[in-house]
Design a protein around this motif. Structure first.
Motif, PDB file in Angstrom:
ATOM      1  N   GLY A 146       0.698  -1.592   0.094  1.00 55.35           N
ATOM      2  CA  GLY A 146      -0.203  -0.117  -0.048  1.00 55.35           C
ATOM      3  C   GLY A 146       0.853   1.464  -0.543  1.00 55.35           C
ATOM      4  O   GLY A 146       0.017   2.377   0.044  1.00 55.35           O
ATOM      5  N   LYS A 147       1.968   1.088  -0.193  1.00 56.36           N
ATOM      6  CA  LYS A 147       2.911   2.575  -0.070  1.00 56.36           C
ATOM      7  C   LYS A 147       3.489   3.003  -1.610  1.00 56.36           C
ATOM      8  O   LYS A 147       2.752   2.420  -2.676  1.00 56.36           O
ATOM      9  CB  LYS A 147       4.591   2.084   0.222  1.00 56.36           C
ATOM     10  N   GLU A 148       3.057   4.317  -1.605  1.00 55.78           N
ATOM     11  CA  GLU A 148       3.047   5.319  -2.562  1.00 55.78           C
ATOM     12  C   GLU A 148       4.429   4.141  -3.322  1.00 55.78           C
ATOM     13  O   GLU A 148       5.571   4.644  -3.188  1.00 55.78           O
ATOM     14  CB  GLU A 148       3.251   6.185  -2.930  1.00 55.78           C
ATOM     15  N   PHE A 149       4.529   4.639  -4.841  1.00 60.30           N
ATOM     16  CA  PHE A 149       5.737   3.456  -5.582  1.00 60.30           C
ATOM     17  C   PHE A 149       5.471   4.507  -6.323  1.00 60.30           C
ATOM     18  O   PHE A 149       7.125   4.509  -6.548  1.00 60.30           O
ATOM     19  CB  PHE A 149       5.423   2.141  -6.290  1.00 60.30           C
ATOM     20  N   ALA A 150       4.692   5.034  -7.380  1.00 57.18           N
ATOM     21  CA  ALA A 150       4.910   6.267  -8.478  1.00 57.18           C
ATOM     22  C   ALA A 150       4.259   7.080  -8.560  1.00 57.18           C
ATOM     23  O   ALA A 150       2.732   6.645  -8.032  1.00 57.18           O
ATOM     24  CB  ALA A 150       5.341   5.531  -9.333  1.00 57.18           C
TER      25      ALA A 150
END
Length: 313
Positions: free
Chosen positions: A111-115
């Motif tokens: 769930g972490k922002e990747f792009a």
């Protein structure tokens, strides 16, 4: 009856705005061919109010018939229709779900922002793999790489569509849909949700959001402004557009010559982006449901089919 009536409402609104339902013919370089009249706006407003109630009804039926049934809930949250992946979708400047403008956001399986990127930058983030046994390509995240049809953090496979849009966003931009968004994650154990069958629940939340947004726009008197087109003053040479189609994120990329004639096109459509995940979901469902010595009934095959119908009903 309610489904047929409200589908007709949506088709009528599209036809009035676009000249034709489903495939509008209203677009011109620089804007639209026709403004919305005050009479049409009032009609949209009344239909919008009814569509909001229809959205609420859909979620109530889902709550009463699906969530209240332990067997169904166990099916949604079980292992057969579960797949950890990256997710992609459009968000507005407040990180809320948006269908037609904003940034493309990708989150990882935790769930972490990747792009986060603009439409014109899509080729920096997406590549397409090919297989000799299929005409359909297999898009993947360029910065992760193609590791085959595998799930998890190390695989570049990602998903788009309703569940993906909710997973990448911090919420919905309308109040009733936001309440349902919060209940969705409370019920399914927090973000992100990896349950493939949850695409359908997410779809119902988006229907409510779309109805609320329609009503909000219809009640804005500025929507009848006759200033609907800015005449282009230069010949275009390249353009990239992205929207959230019902099946997920949709990229259109065009290059033109000095006469404005298209010379090169690249489309990455939503179903293609979900192609790797659909293959993986069908395989996982088949392996989880079909056992040695067990009779393969039509009902069993229907349950395998449920794996890809979640992506494209």
């Amino acid at each position: 009856m309610e489904v047929i009536k409200h589908r007709a409402y949506a088709q009528d609104i599209q036809a009035v705005i676009g000249g034709k339902a489903t495939h509008p013919v209203c677009g011109l370089p620089g804007g639209m061919s026709k403004a919305i009249s005050e009479e049409e706006r009032r009609d949209f407003e009344e239909k919008g109010k009814s569509l909001v109630e229809f959205g609420k009804l859909g979620l109530k039926l889902f709550n009463d018939l699906v969530l209240a049934n332990k067997e169904y809930l166990d099916l949604i949250t079980g292992d057969v229709y579960f797949m950890k992946s990256y997710y992609m979708g459009l968000v507005d400047h407040n990180n809320k779900v948006n269908f037609y403008e904003g940034d493309i956001k990708v989150v990882d399986p935790e769930g972490k922002e990747f792009a986060r990127f603009k439409a014109a930058e899509y080729l920096d983030h997406i590549l397409e793999h090919t297989e000799p046994w299929s005409y359909l390509k297999f898009p993947f995240l360029k910065k992760v790489g193609w590791k085959g049809m595998a799930e998890g953090m190390d695989s570049g496979v990602y998903r788009v569509n309703s569940l993906a849009r909710l997973n990448v966003a911090d919420g919905m931009a309308t109040p009733l849909a936001q309440e349902e968004y919060e209940r969705f994650y409370q019920t399914l154990g927090g973000k992100p949700v990896h349950a493939t069958l949850a695409f359908h629940w997410a779809r119902l939340i988006e229907i409510l959001y779309a109805a609320e947004r329609l009503l909000e726009l219809a009640q804005d008197k500025e929507i009848t402004d006759p200033n609907i087109r800015t005449i282009p003053t230069a010949t275009p040479d390249e353009g990239v557009g992205v929207i959230e189609a019902p099946r997920g994120t949709l990229y259109h990329h065009y290059q033109t010559d000095e006469n404005g004639i298209i010379k090169k096109v690249n489309l990455i459509v939503a179903t293609v982006q979900n192609n790797p995940a659909m293959n993986m979901s069908v395989k996982k469902a088949a392996q989880g449901l079909i056992k040695a010595g067990k009779e393969i009934t039509e009902g069993l095959l229907n349950m395998v089919e449920m794996a890809f119908r979640a992506y494209d009903p």
